[in-house]
Design an enzyme around this catalytic site. Structure first.
Site, PDB file in Angstrom:
ATOM      1  N   THR A   1     -38.820 -35.235 -29.131  1.00  0.00           N
ATOM      2  CA  THR A   1     -39.187 -36.517 -29.753  1.00  0.00           C
ATOM      3  C   THR A   1     -39.895 -37.462 -28.790  1.00  0.00           C
ATOM      4  OG1 THR A   1     -37.372 -36.401 -31.322  1.00  0.00           O
ATOM      5  CG2 THR A   1     -38.166 -38.596 -30.813  1.00  0.00           C
TER       6      THR A   1
ATOM      7  N   ASP B   1     -40.690 -28.522 -30.491  1.00  0.00           N
ATOM      8  CA  ASP B   1     -39.500 -29.226 -30.973  1.00  0.00           C
ATOM      9  C   ASP B   1     -38.366 -28.365 -30.444  1.00  0.00           C
ATOM     10  OD1 ASP B   1     -37.194 -29.760 -32.728  1.00  0.00           O
ATOM     11  OD2 ASP B   1     -38.596 -30.964 -33.895  1.00  0.00           O
ATOM     12  N   SER B   2     -37.362 -28.961 -29.832  1.00  0.00           N
ATOM     13  CA  SER B   2     -36.360 -28.124 -29.164  1.00  0.00           C
ATOM     14  C   SER B   2     -35.537 -27.294 -30.144  1.00  0.00           C
ATOM     15  CB  SER B   2     -35.451 -28.960 -28.263  1.00  0.00           C
ATOM     16  OG  SER B   2     -34.477 -29.647 -29.012  1.00  0.00           O
TER      17      SER B   2
ATOM     18  N   ASP C   1     -32.158 -31.952 -29.626  1.00  0.00           N
ATOM     19  CA  ASP C   1     -31.373 -31.066 -30.492  1.00  0.00           C
ATOM     20  C   ASP C   1     -30.713 -29.915 -29.728  1.00  0.00           C
ATOM     21  OD1 ASP C   1     -31.924 -32.636 -32.649  1.00  0.00           O
ATOM     22  OD2 ASP C   1     -33.512 -31.362 -33.457  1.00  0.00           O
TER      23      ASP C   1
ATOM     24  N   GLN D   1     -12.366 -25.939 -31.286  1.00  0.00           N
ATOM     25  CA  GLN D   1     -13.194 -26.696 -32.239  1.00  0.00           C
ATOM     26  C   GLN D   1     -12.958 -28.197 -32.100  1.00  0.00           C
ATOM     27  OE1 GLN D   1     -12.600 -25.268 -36.267  1.00  0.00           O
ATOM     28  NE2 GLN D   1     -12.964 -23.142 -35.675  1.00  0.00           N
ATOM     29  N   CYS D   2     -11.893 -28.570 -31.375  1.00  0.00           N
ATOM     30  CA  CYS D   2     -11.607 -29.999 -31.171  1.00  0.00           C
ATOM     31  C   CYS D   2     -12.693 -30.635 -30.303  1.00  0.00           C
ATOM     32  CB  CYS D   2     -10.266 -30.182 -30.486  1.00  0.00           C
ATOM     33  SG  CYS D   2      -8.890 -29.639 -31.487  1.00  0.00           S
TER      34      CYS D   2
HETATM   35  N1  ASP Z   1     -36.041 -32.416 -33.105  1.00  0.00           N
HETATM   36  C1  ASP Z   1     -36.204 -33.092 -31.860  1.00  0.00           C
HETATM   37  C2  ASP Z   1     -36.093 -32.055 -30.744  1.00  0.00           C
HETATM   38  O1  ASP Z   1     -35.020 -31.636 -30.444  1.00  0.00           O
HETATM   39  C3  ASP Z   1     -35.168 -34.145 -31.714  1.00  0.00           C
HETATM   40  C4  ASP Z   1     -35.252 -34.968 -30.447  1.00  0.00           C
HETATM   41  O2  ASP Z   1     -35.953 -34.691 -29.508  1.00  0.00           O
HETATM   42  O3  ASP Z   1     -34.542 -36.001 -30.394  1.00  0.00           O
HETATM   43  O4  ASP Z   1     -37.095 -31.674 -30.193  1.00  0.00           O
END
Ligand code: ASP
Length: 338
Positions: free
Chosen positions: A13, A58-59, A91, A272-273
């Site tokens: 992002t 995008d990650s 992400d 999972q906690c």
């Molecule tokens: N979808 C974006 C990513 O992971 C979200 C971000 O960067 O905040 O590349």
């Protein structure tokens, strides 16, 4: 002489621009940073060099091959810079930070991962502050670990989880105190940092071995679990309940775990906690998992356990050695029993 920082831009992002189908990664971030934050190259600031992924992502599209590329970019320039900043999407940042912490063996300099929840191109954004804080921390050169710098905190990378899809403190490290607080200044907690390495820096790239994650839930099917652990899977992170329990009265499911471990699949239990640690022997419903060959992963996150498994398997260790190493603290990723 001014310290130098290498900024590796992978996408995310922070550098995205709007497109018809939503935000997309965009080249030219260096130019946009120079235009938006001219003082970044001013007096008192480190010298910054940018290197971009050829294909920004995008990650959500991150793959271990991208971890290899980042690690290679760092090791190729290791002697030239005081520290590194990796601009990355939020992400899957916790996975990349965890993976790099294992792959960069003997790391003696800061590798600071950051990104933002709002792109730099928007008038109101967190990209500016995250970037500046990360560059200043990397320039110090004295934090020998992979970290995530985001919002008000500098966190140990392999302890992080993305905890908020909305707020600007997007990351948390539930079982590890922040390495630094970022407020009117940057307050580094020196006593929480990893010790400087004794061995020189080396890189272990990741290969094609298959690891997976499984999350227990009431009614989980033994057949579906058997399929999930079938060849070519070599390691699995099992997200258990609470302190490390599972449906121990389901004999078919326990047999599935036992057969998989006998075939050499390493199964690591995490909780999972949101906080806390796994001790399989606490309850009979956990001891059954241990009897089936599952190993307790203590307080590791799923992201750390998964990338550590891959790292250990890819380093050519036999399953017995992987099982032994998985419960040991390699890079501060787990709290050992005292
Ligand atoms: N979808 C974006 C990513 O992971 C979200 C971000 O960067 O905040 O590349």
């Amino acid at each position: 002489m001014k310290p130098s920082v290498c900024v590796i831009y992978t996408g995310g992002t922070i550098g995205m621009l709007p497109a018809v189908d939503g935000y997309r990664p965009a080249h030219g971030l260096r130019e946009r940073i120079v235009a938006e934050i001219p003082r970044l190259s001013g007096a008192g600031m480190p010298r910054i060099e940018f290197v971009d992924f050829d294909q920004l992502i995008d990650s959500a599209n991150a793959h271990p091959s991208h971890w290899n590329t980042i690690a290679k970019m760092i090791i190729d320039r290791y002697d030239l810079f005081a520290g590194f900043v990796v601009l990355h999407g939020t992400d899957t940042m916790a996975y990349t930070a965890s993976a790099l912490s294992f792959m960069l063996q003997g790391l003696g300099k800061p590798v600071i991962m950051t990104g933002s929840q709002i792109p730099l191109c928007e008038i109101r954004n967190d990209a500016r502050d995250n970037l500046i804080a990360s560059v200043l921390i990397a320039a110090r050169g004295d934090i020998p670990e992979v970290c995530v710098c985001f919002g008000r905190y500098l966190l140990r990378g392999n302890r992080t989880v993305k905890a908020n899809a909305f707020g600007l403190d997007a990351f948390d490290s539930p079982n590890c105190l922040p390495l630094a607080d970022i407020g009117t200044g940057v307050r580094v907690h020196g006593e929480r940092l990893l010790a400087s390495p004794e061995k020189p820096m080396s890189l272990q790239m990741l290969g094609a071995n298959v690891v997976t994650t499984l999350r227990l839930f009431p009614g989980i099917s033994a057949d579906a679990t058997r399929n999930a652990l079938d060849d070519p899977v070599r390691g699995a992170v099992l997200e258990c309940y609470g302190a490390g329990t599972g449906p121990s009265e389901d004999d078919t499911l326990m047999a599935v775990f036992a057969h998989a471990t006998e075939r050499g699949v390493v199964i690591v239990a995490v909780t999972q906690c949101l906080t806390g640690s796994v001790t399989l022997e606490t309850y009979a419903a956990g001891s059954a998992l241990a009897q089936a060959g599952v190993i307790g992963g203590r307080d590791m996150t799923t992201e750390a356990a998964l990338t550590k498994l891959r790292y250990l398997i890819d380093s050519g260790l036999a399953p017995a050695a992987v099982r032994e190493m998985i419960a040991r603290d390699l890079r501060g990723e787990l709290t050992e029993e005292r």
